[in-house]
Design a protein around this motif. Structure first.
Motif, PDB file in Angstrom:
ATOM      1  N   PRO A 180       0.793  -1.234   0.000  1.00 23.55           N
ATOM      2  CA  PRO A 180       0.000   0.000   0.000  1.00 23.55           C
ATOM      3  C   PRO A 180       0.827   1.286   0.000  1.00 23.55           C
ATOM      4  CG  PRO A 180      -1.012  -1.604   1.443  1.00 23.55           C
ATOM      5  CD  PRO A 180       0.285  -2.200   0.995  1.00 23.55           C
ATOM      6  N   GLU A 181       1.887   1.351   0.795  1.00 22.63           N
ATOM      7  CA  GLU A 181       2.693   2.570   0.838  1.00 22.63           C
ATOM      8  C   GLU A 181       3.387   2.814  -0.501  1.00 22.63           C
ATOM      9  OE1 GLU A 181       6.262   4.561   3.525  1.00 22.63           O
ATOM     10  OE2 GLU A 181       5.034   2.934   4.346  1.00 22.63           O
ATOM     11  N   GLN A 182       3.865   1.757  -1.144  1.00 23.38           N
ATOM     12  CA  GLN A 182       4.493   1.902  -2.452  1.00 23.38           C
ATOM     13  C   GLN A 182       3.489   2.344  -3.510  1.00 23.38           C
ATOM     14  OE1 GLN A 182       6.100  -2.089  -2.680  1.00 23.38           O
ATOM     15  NE2 GLN A 182       8.181  -1.398  -2.195  1.00 23.38           N
ATOM     16  N   LYS A 183       2.242   1.893  -3.389  1.00 25.87           N
ATOM     17  CA  LYS A 183       1.202   2.326  -4.331  1.00 25.87           C
ATOM     18  C   LYS A 183       0.942   3.825  -4.186  1.00 25.87           C
ATOM     19  CE  LYS A 183      -1.281  -2.067  -4.830  1.00 25.87           C
ATOM     20  NZ  LYS A 183      -2.566  -2.787  -4.656  1.00 25.87           N
ATOM     21  N   VAL A 184       0.909   4.304  -2.950  1.00 28.03           N
ATOM     22  CA  VAL A 184       0.718   5.736  -2.729  1.00 28.03           C
ATOM     23  C   VAL A 184       1.859   6.521  -3.364  1.00 28.03           C
ATOM     24  CG1 VAL A 184       0.634   7.553  -0.978  1.00 28.03           C
ATOM     25  CG2 VAL A 184      -0.631   5.429  -0.627  1.00 28.03           C
ATOM     26  N   GLU A 231      -6.495  10.933   3.291  1.00 28.88           N
ATOM     27  CA  GLU A 231      -6.057   9.974   4.299  1.00 28.88           C
ATOM     28  C   GLU A 231      -6.078   8.589   3.664  1.00 28.88           C
ATOM     29  OE1 GLU A 231      -7.271  11.266   8.725  1.00 28.88           O
ATOM     30  OE2 GLU A 231      -8.995  10.990   7.409  1.00 28.88           O
ATOM     31  N   VAL A 232      -5.012   7.832   3.886  1.00 31.62           N
ATOM     32  CA  VAL A 232      -4.919   6.485   3.343  1.00 31.62           C
ATOM     33  C   VAL A 232      -4.603   5.527   4.493  1.00 31.62           C
ATOM     34  CG1 VAL A 232      -3.807   4.975   1.657  1.00 31.62           C
ATOM     35  CG2 VAL A 232      -4.033   7.416   1.170  1.00 31.62           C
ATOM     36  N   MET A 233      -5.320   4.411   4.542  1.00 34.11           N
ATOM     37  CA  MET A 233      -5.066   3.418   5.572  1.00 34.11           C
ATOM     38  C   MET A 233      -3.795   2.660   5.218  1.00 34.11           C
ATOM     39  SD  MET A 233      -5.866   2.031   8.420  1.00 34.11           S
ATOM     40  CE  MET A 233      -7.538   2.579   8.795  1.00 34.11           C
ATOM     41  N   LEU A 234      -2.725   2.956   5.950  1.00 33.97           N
ATOM     42  CA  LEU A 234      -1.443   2.284   5.769  1.00 33.97           C
ATOM     43  C   LEU A 234      -1.113   1.561   7.066  1.00 33.97           C
ATOM     44  CD1 LEU A 234       0.578   5.070   3.891  1.00 33.97           C
ATOM     45  CD2 LEU A 234      -0.617   3.100   2.918  1.00 33.97           C
ATOM     46  N   GLY A 235      -1.120   0.233   7.017  1.00 35.23           N
ATOM     47  CA  GLY A 235      -0.956  -0.534   8.244  1.00 35.23           C
ATOM     48  C   GLY A 235      -2.221  -0.408   9.071  1.00 35.23           C
ATOM     49  N   ASP A 236      -2.060   0.140  10.265  1.00 35.30           N
ATOM     50  CA  ASP A 236      -3.218   0.285  11.157  1.00 35.30           C
ATOM     51  C   ASP A 236      -3.540   1.742  11.448  1.00 35.30           C
ATOM     52  OD1 ASP A 236      -0.954   0.889  12.574  1.00 35.30           O
ATOM     53  OD2 ASP A 236      -1.499  -0.271  14.362  1.00 35.30           O
ATOM     54  N   ARG A 237      -3.121   2.651  10.554  1.00 39.24           N
ATOM     55  CA  ARG A 237      -3.313   4.071  10.825  1.00 39.24           C
ATOM     56  C   ARG A 237      -3.685   4.817   9.549  1.00 39.24           C
ATOM     57  NH1 ARG A 237       0.282   5.490  14.179  1.00 39.24           N
ATOM     58  NH2 ARG A 237       0.783   7.621  13.638  1.00 39.24           N
ATOM     59  N   TRP A 238      -4.480   5.879   9.727  1.00 37.25           N
ATOM     60  CA  TRP A 238      -4.841   6.740   8.600  1.00 37.25           C
ATOM     61  C   TRP A 238      -3.735   7.762   8.393  1.00 37.25           C
ATOM     62  CZ3 TRP A 238      -8.603   5.875   5.206  1.00 37.25           C
ATOM     63  CH2 TRP A 238      -9.692   5.096   5.578  1.00 37.25           C
ATOM     64  N   GLY A 286      10.684   9.179  10.057  1.00 39.63           N
ATOM     65  CA  GLY A 286       9.999   8.340   9.084  1.00 39.63           C
ATOM     66  C   GLY A 286       8.614   7.898   9.510  1.00 39.63           C
ATOM     67  N   HIS A 287       8.210   8.261  10.711  1.00 36.13           N
ATOM     68  CA  HIS A 287       6.907   7.898  11.248  1.00 36.13           C
ATOM     69  C   HIS A 287       5.797   8.569  10.436  1.00 36.13           C
ATOM     70  CE1 HIS A 287       3.914   7.021  14.386  1.00 36.13           C
ATOM     71  NE2 HIS A 287       3.531   8.274  14.279  1.00 36.13           N
ATOM     72  N   LEU A 288       4.786   7.804   9.980  1.00 36.12           N
ATOM     73  CA  LEU A 288       3.669   8.355   9.212  1.00 36.12           C
ATOM     74  C   LEU A 288       2.766   9.180  10.124  1.00 36.12           C
ATOM     75  CD1 LEU A 288       2.744   5.180   7.108  1.00 36.12           C
ATOM     76  CD2 LEU A 288       3.948   7.215   6.296  1.00 36.12           C
ATOM     77  N   ALA A 289       2.522  10.412   9.727  1.00 33.37           N
ATOM     78  CA  ALA A 289       1.726  11.315  10.564  1.00 33.37           C
ATOM     79  C   ALA A 289       0.236  11.113  10.323  1.00 33.37           C
ATOM     80  CB  ALA A 289       2.103  12.760  10.276  1.00 33.37           C
ATOM     81  N   THR A 290      -0.531  11.177  11.395  1.00 33.94           N
ATOM     82  CA  THR A 290      -1.992  11.075  11.296  1.00 33.94           C
ATOM     83  C   THR A 290      -2.615  12.440  11.569  1.00 33.94           C
ATOM     84  OG1 THR A 290      -2.306  10.557  13.646  1.00 33.94           O
ATOM     85  CG2 THR A 290      -1.884   8.705  12.147  1.00 33.94           C
ATOM     86  N   ARG A 291      -3.886  12.542  11.259  1.00 35.79           N
ATOM     87  CA  ARG A 291      -4.608  13.789  11.482  1.00 35.79           C
ATOM     88  C   ARG A 291      -4.566  14.196  12.950  1.00 35.79           C
ATOM     89  NH1 ARG A 291     -11.001  13.372  11.417  1.00 35.79           N
ATOM     90  NH2 ARG A 291     -10.181  11.301  11.739  1.00 35.79           N
ATOM     91  N   GLY A 327      -7.216  -0.488  -5.041  1.00 35.52           N
ATOM     92  CA  GLY A 327      -7.482  -1.305  -3.867  1.00 35.52           C
ATOM     93  C   GLY A 327      -7.120  -0.668  -2.542  1.00 35.52           C
ATOM     94  N   LEU A 328      -6.714   0.593  -2.550  1.00 35.22           N
ATOM     95  CA  LEU A 328      -6.366   1.273  -1.303  1.00 35.22           C
ATOM     96  C   LEU A 328      -7.616   1.817  -0.623  1.00 35.22           C
ATOM     97  CD1 LEU A 328      -3.232   3.297  -2.495  1.00 35.22           C
ATOM     98  CD2 LEU A 328      -3.224   1.274  -1.030  1.00 35.22           C
ATOM     99  N   ASN A 329      -7.594   1.826   0.683  1.00 36.33           N
ATOM    100  CA  ASN A 329      -8.678   2.430   1.456  1.00 36.33           C
ATOM    101  C   ASN A 329      -8.295   3.882   1.705  1.00 36.33           C
ATOM    102  OD1 ASN A 329     -10.892   2.929   3.033  1.00 36.33           O
ATOM    103  ND2 ASN A 329     -10.284   1.621   4.738  1.00 36.33           N
ATOM    104  N   ALA A 330      -8.933   4.789   0.956  1.00 33.89           N
ATOM    105  CA  ALA A 330      -8.557   6.202   1.008  1.00 33.89           C
ATOM    106  C   ALA A 330      -9.803   7.064   1.132  1.00 33.89           C
ATOM    107  CB  ALA A 330      -7.762   6.588  -0.238  1.00 33.89           C
ATOM    108  N   ARG A 331      -9.629   8.235   1.718  1.00 29.87           N
ATOM    109  CA  ARG A 331     -10.734   9.174   1.862  1.00 29.87           C
ATOM    110  C   ARG A 331     -10.180  10.587   1.897  1.00 29.87           C
ATOM    111  NH1 ARG A 331     -12.227   7.599   8.165  1.00 29.87           N
ATOM    112  NH2 ARG A 331     -10.407   8.600   9.154  1.00 29.87           N
TER     113      ARG A 331
END
Length: 299
Positions: A71-75, A151-158, A174-179, A130-134
Motif C-alpha cells: 500500500p505505501e508503495q502504491k501511494v 487519508e490512506v489506511m497504511l498498516g493500522d493508521r490513517w 519516518g513515522h507516518l503522521a496522522t490527522r 485497492g487502497l482504502n482512502a478518503r
C-alpha cells in the motif's frame, strides 16, 4: 344502486372508469408513474456511467501502479506519476471543467495543481488500486475549506497524504503522521518542514470529511443535527466516492429517487383502494391483458 343484484361499489368497471370520477387522483397516479419510469431510466443510465468510470480508472491505475506493490508503495507510485508523469492537456477554460470528473482531473494539467481536484485524482486512483482512502478537509473557524488532503489506511493508521504537494506527511524519523497527531503544531511543523514553501496556515485544528457548511442556510445546522443523532457518522462511512465522483453521486441520487417514486406509488395505490374504493389494476395484469389483446388481434 345495484347492477344485476351486485352493489355498484363492487362492480368491476375497471380502474380507468373508476379514476375518471377522481381527476386529481388520476393526475397524481399519472405523475407517480411518470416519475417512476423516469427515475428507472436515470438509474440505468447512472449504472452505465459508473461502470464506464470504474473501467476507465481501473485501466488507468493498472498502467501506473504495479500490482505487486504494498500500500505505501502504491501511494508513492501515484504521487510520482502526478509529479513527474507525461505531459497533460492544457485547458483554455479550466472553469468549465468538471472538478469531480475523473477524466478531467486526471488529464488536465491545471486541475492536478489545485488541492481539491488533485485530491480527487489521487483518491480515484487510490481506490481503483485497492487502497482504502478518503478525503480530508482542513477548515477555518468559519467552516470554510482552506486546503484538501487525503487519508490512506497504511498498516493500522490513517496516514495523511497531500496530493497537491505530492507528499506523504512524515516525522523526521519516518513515522507516518496522522490527522490527530498533526493537530499538535510542533508535529505539524516537523512533518512539513521538508516541503518547500508549505503554507503554515494548513493546520489541522478543525477538519471534516464532508463539508455540510457548503449547503446554503441549513448546512451548519445539519452538522449539529447529525452529530447529535449519530456522533460518528463521518467516520463510520467512507463518503469519499459520493462527494468526489459525479457518476457515483448520480447513481446514489437516482436510486434514492426511484425508491421515493416506488413508495409514493404504493401509498397512492393503498389510498385509492382503502379510502376511495378504487380497484386499481396491477401493472402485471395490465401487461398480461395487453399481451392477450396483441396476440388475440393476430388471429
Amino acid at each position: 344502486m345495484r347492477l344485476n343484484g351486485i352493489p355498484a361499489k363492487e362492480t368491476d368497471l375497471g380502474p380507468a372508469s373508476s379514476m375518471k370520477n377522481h381527476p386529481i387522483v388520476r393526475a397524481c397516479w399519472l405523475t407517480a408513474n411518470v416519475l417512476l419510469a423516469a427515475s428507472l431510466i436515470v438509474v440505468l443510465y447512472s449504472v452505465g456511467w459508473e461502470y464506464s468510470t470504474r473501467s476507465y480508472l481501473k485501466g488507468f491505475s493498472d498502467a501506473i501502479i504495479p500490482a505487486s506493490d504494498n500500500p505505501e508503495q502504491k501511494v508513492e507510485a501515484i504521487l510520482q506519476w502526478m509529479a513527474h508523469g507525461p505531459s497533460r492537456q492544457k485547458a483554455a477554460d479550466p472553469g468549465g471543467l468538471g472538478d469531480r470528473n475523473p477524466e478531467d482531473t486526471l488529464n488536465i494539467q491545471r486541475l492536478l495543481q489545485v488541492c481539491g481536484t488533485a485530491t480527487n485524482a489521487f483518491l480515484n486512483l487510490a481506490q481503483s488500486s485497492g487502497l482504502n482512502a478518503r478525503r480530508l478537509l482542513l477548515l477555518d473557524q468559519y467552516g470554510i475549506s482552506k486546503h484538501v488532503v487525503a487519508e490512506v489506511m497504511l498498516g493500522d493508521r490513517w496516514a495523511v497524504v497531500d496530493p497537491s504537494y505530492h507528499f506523504i506527511l512524515r516525522l523526521p524519523d519516518g513515522h507516518l503522521a496522522t490527522r490527530a497527531e498533526l493537530i499538535d503544531l510542533a508535529i505539524f511543523r516537523a512533518a512539513t518542514q521538508s516541503i518547500p514553501a508549505y503554507p503554515s496556515t494548513y493546520t489541522y485544528e478543525i477538519t471534516a470529511h464532508v463539508r455540510l457548511e457548503r449547503i446554503p442556510w441549513i448546512g451548519r445546522h445539519l452538522r449539529r443535527i447529525f452529530n447529535f443523532i449519530w456522533p460518528s457518522w463521518e467516520e463510520a462511512i467512507n463518503w469519499t466516492l459520493l462527494v468526489e465522483r459525479e457518476s457515483f453521486a448520480m447513481l446514489f441520487a437516482s436510486i434514492f429517487l426511484f425508491f421515493i417514486a416506488m413508495v409514493a406509488r404504493l401509498l397512492l395505490g393503498w389510498y385509492c383502494k382503502e379510502k376511495l374504493g378504487i380497484a386499481r389494476e396491477r401493472l402485471r395484469d395490465q401487461i398480461l391483458r395487453a399481451g392477450h389483446v396483441v396476440l388475440g388481434g393476430s388471429d
